[in-house]
Design an enzyme around this catalytic site. Structure first.
Site, PDB file in Angstrom:
ATOM      1  N   ARG A  71      29.904  29.239  47.688  1.00 57.74           N
ATOM      2  CA  ARG A  71      29.817  28.459  46.284  1.00 57.74           C
ATOM      3  C   ARG A  71      29.009  29.161  45.325  1.00 57.74           C
ATOM      4  NH1 ARG A  71      28.725  24.736  50.506  1.00 57.74           N
ATOM      5  NH2 ARG A  71      30.566  23.430  50.712  1.00 57.74           N
TER       6      ARG A  71
ATOM      7  N   LYS B 291      35.944  34.721  32.435  1.00 57.41           N
ATOM      8  CA  LYS B 291      37.139  34.349  33.132  1.00 57.41           C
ATOM      9  C   LYS B 291      37.223  35.344  34.385  1.00 57.41           C
ATOM     10  CE  LYS B 291      40.485  32.588  29.624  1.00 57.41           C
ATOM     11  NZ  LYS B 291      41.538  32.459  28.801  1.00 57.41           N
TER      12      LYS B 291
ATOM     13  N   GLU C 241      44.349  45.407  23.002  1.00 60.73           N
ATOM     14  CA  GLU C 241      43.405  44.305  22.899  1.00 60.73           C
ATOM     15  C   GLU C 241      42.566  44.428  21.942  1.00 60.73           C
ATOM     16  OE1 GLU C 241      44.326  41.926  24.417  1.00 60.73           O
ATOM     17  OE2 GLU C 241      45.382  42.694  26.434  1.00 60.73           O
TER      18      GLU C 241
ATOM     19  N   LYS D 258      35.066  39.482  20.637  1.00 59.84           N
ATOM     20  CA  LYS D 258      35.436  38.379  21.906  1.00 59.84           C
ATOM     21  C   LYS D 258      34.115  37.598  21.846  1.00 59.84           C
ATOM     22  CE  LYS D 258      37.079  37.492  26.077  1.00 59.84           C
ATOM     23  NZ  LYS D 258      38.009  37.885  26.878  1.00 59.84           N
TER      24      LYS D 258
ATOM     25  N   GLU E 182      37.942  27.559  26.501  1.00 63.05           N
ATOM     26  CA  GLU E 182      39.247  27.422  26.012  1.00 63.05           C
ATOM     27  C   GLU E 182      39.722  25.957  25.738  1.00 63.05           C
ATOM     28  OE1 GLU E 182      41.691  30.781  27.483  1.00 63.05           O
ATOM     29  OE2 GLU E 182      43.620  29.732  26.704  1.00 63.05           O
TER      30      GLU E 182
ATOM     31  N   ARG F 223      39.356  29.808  21.491  1.00 66.92           N
ATOM     32  CA  ARG F 223      39.615  30.843  22.525  1.00 66.92           C
ATOM     33  C   ARG F 223      41.066  31.261  22.673  1.00 66.92           C
ATOM     34  NH1 ARG F 223      36.200  32.457  28.085  1.00 66.92           N
ATOM     35  NH2 ARG F 223      37.402  34.386  28.561  1.00 66.92           N
TER      36      ARG F 223
ATOM     37  N   ASN G 287      44.944  34.759  22.903  1.00 68.64           N
ATOM     38  CA  ASN G 287      46.049  35.354  23.230  1.00 68.64           C
ATOM     39  C   ASN G 287      47.244  35.619  22.429  1.00 68.64           C
ATOM     40  OD1 ASN G 287      45.437  34.315  26.010  1.00 68.64           O
ATOM     41  ND2 ASN G 287      45.431  32.219  25.225  1.00 68.64           N
TER      42      ASN G 287
ATOM     43  N   HIS H 226      50.259  37.526  23.516  1.00 70.79           N
ATOM     44  CA  HIS H 226      50.598  37.594  24.972  1.00 70.79           C
ATOM     45  C   HIS H 226      51.570  36.611  25.434  1.00 70.79           C
ATOM     46  CE1 HIS H 226      46.626  39.575  24.867  1.00 70.79           C
ATOM     47  NE2 HIS H 226      47.003  39.801  26.245  1.00 70.79           N
TER      48      HIS H 226
ATOM     49  N   HIS I 134      53.838  38.281  28.038  1.00 72.32           N
ATOM     50  CA  HIS I 134      53.894  37.846  29.194  1.00 72.32           C
ATOM     51  C   HIS I 134      55.284  37.868  29.384  1.00 72.32           C
ATOM     52  CE1 HIS I 134      49.554  36.299  29.916  1.00 72.32           C
ATOM     53  NE2 HIS I 134      49.742  37.754  30.263  1.00 72.32           N
TER      54      HIS I 134
ATOM     55  N   HIS J   8      50.910  46.261  30.352  1.00 71.41           N
ATOM     56  CA  HIS J   8      50.405  45.172  29.797  1.00 71.41           C
ATOM     57  C   HIS J   8      50.192  45.427  28.159  1.00 71.41           C
ATOM     58  CE1 HIS J   8      48.499  41.392  29.268  1.00 71.41           C
ATOM     59  NE2 HIS J   8      47.476  41.942  28.760  1.00 71.41           N
TER      60      HIS J   8
END
Ligand code: NAD
Ligand code: GLY
Length: 363
Positions: A123, A145, A187, A229, A239, A243, A247, A250, A254, A267
């Site tokens: 946990r 994340k 990025e 960031k 988010e 936040r 993206n 992206h 993607h 990427h």
């Protein structure tokens, strides 16, 4: 700490944590013994290539601890439930318990995998991120994340699990191949475009120094890009709002990566083309001029990042965007640049506007 040039930026979130920039791997142990209580056992999770390059330097500072090192093969495939299960078996064999501290030593794949492992093992056990790629230093190690992939999609199984600290040694970037540098540059330029016009100009003015890996210029580049960031995730850790601006590029990127089945486009290349498509869409909506779109294309291309792609079907790419995680109630939510250094969330882009943007980047 020995180096005079190190800096610390704090992520101000539910559980605040420091991001140390320009600190030597060898000195992490000294930080742990002075700042983190009740650590006896450390589990370093990394991959074979990074272990060969950097694990000895890291371990030099950890002589007061019982240390185990687990390596996984390199590659995005390793962000899997199977690998997580194997890591768990190996960790239990090493005697990992609730007091163990995990060090994720590597790029974004290791950060996400080891971070997810730390978030669910018994946990949750303590985690330090030690990023060794440009992408990981400016982006993935910051913000909490962590995730593994599922056949249904990338990062489907994940959580927000802030580390106790991020420990960034710029010297690890010296061994990074240029193809990996490009992923991080995409990025970093994205961060500049989202929120920092000065940083955008820095990328424009420092082309030669960046290409020649001038250490002080790289240090400034990583620090300023990381700061964007840190500021963004400090405002909105989970988010619910700003936040999402991270993206930028992206949703398009993607869609392209998925349509091409992750072959023939990295990427960083997907993000680069995605940024240009978003910029064309922004200009069609009156958010920026075509001269600004050209300025963005020029900056990406001087660093070897593509701004167009050959032979793709724009309709198919539009269809791919239907499954974007950001969409709400069938409506596409897109991040669009507003000039350079500002970004907005747009909820009213029509399919024909998006299609027109795709057509602009297909050569
Ligand atoms: P990566 O982790 O696969 O690393 C790229 C390659 O570089 C690997 O082969 C690795 O072995 C090698 N490498 C790492 N450090 C090195 C060094 N110092 N010298 C030489 N080689 C080195 O790729 P990445 O671009 O760092 O990360 C991509 C991953 O990050 C993706 O899985 C993506 O989903 C994830 N990501 C996560 C977040 C987040 O917020 N959690 C954000 C962006 C991306
Ligand atoms: N890379 C996007 C984010 O961390 O939110």
């Amino acid at each position: 700490m020995g180096l005079a040039t190190w800096q610390k930026i704090n992520v101000e979130a539910n559980s605040p944590y420091p991001v140390f920039l320009g600190v030597p791997l060898e000195e992490l142990g000294e930080y742990l013994s002075s700042q983190i209580e009740e650590v006896e056992h450390i589990l370093i999770i990394t991959n074979q290539a990074v272990a060969e390059l950097y694990s000895e330097r890291l371990k030099q500072g950890l002589l007061d601890y019982r240390v185990n090192l687990l390596t996984v093969p390199a590659g995005e495939m390793e962000k899997s439930l199977e690998r997580l299960s194997q890591l768990t078996t190996a960790a239990l064999r090493c005697g990992v318990d609730r007091k163990t501290l995990v060090i994720a030593l590597g790029g974004g794949v290791i950060g996400d995998l080891a971070g997810f492992f730390a978030s669910v093992f018994m946990r949750g056990i303590r985690l330090i991120q030690v990023p060794t790629t440009l992408l990981a230093q400016v982006d993935s190690s910051i913000g909490g994340k962590v995730a593994v992939n599922h056949p249904a999609g990338k990062n489907i199984l994940g959580s927000f699990y802030p580390p106790l600290a991020v420990w960034t040694d710029f010297t690890t970037l010296e061994s990074l191949p240029w193809s990996e540098v490009e992923n991080g540059l995409a990025e970093s330029i994205k961060h500049a475009l989202i929120a920092d016009l000065d940083l955008f100009e820095f990328f424009e003015n420092q082309e030669e120094n960046i290409k020649q890996r001038n250490p002080s210029i790289w240090q400034e580049m990583v620090t300023r890009s990381s700061a964007v960031k840190v500021r963004t995730v400090s405002q909105d850790e989970q988010e619910h709002g700003v936040r999402a601006l991270l993206n930028l590029g992206h949703s398009f990127g993607h869609a392209l990566e998925t349509e091409m089945n992750y072959h023939g486009v990295t990427h960083g290349q997907g993000v680069s083309i995605g940024i240009v498509a978003a910029a064309f869409l922004a200009s069609a909506k009156g958010l920026m001029t075509l001269a600004e779109v050209d300025r963005i294309k020029h900056l990406l291309s001087i660093y070897g990042l593509p701004t167009t792609i050959k032979g793709q079907d724009p309709q198919a790419l539009l269809q791919r965007m239907k499954t974007d995680k950001k969409n709400q109630g069938g409506r596409k939510i897109l991040i669009l640049p507003q000039g350079i250094g500002r970004t907005v969330i747009s909820k009213d882009c029509t399919d024909s506007e998006i299609l027109a943007a795709w057509i602009q980047v297909i050569s």
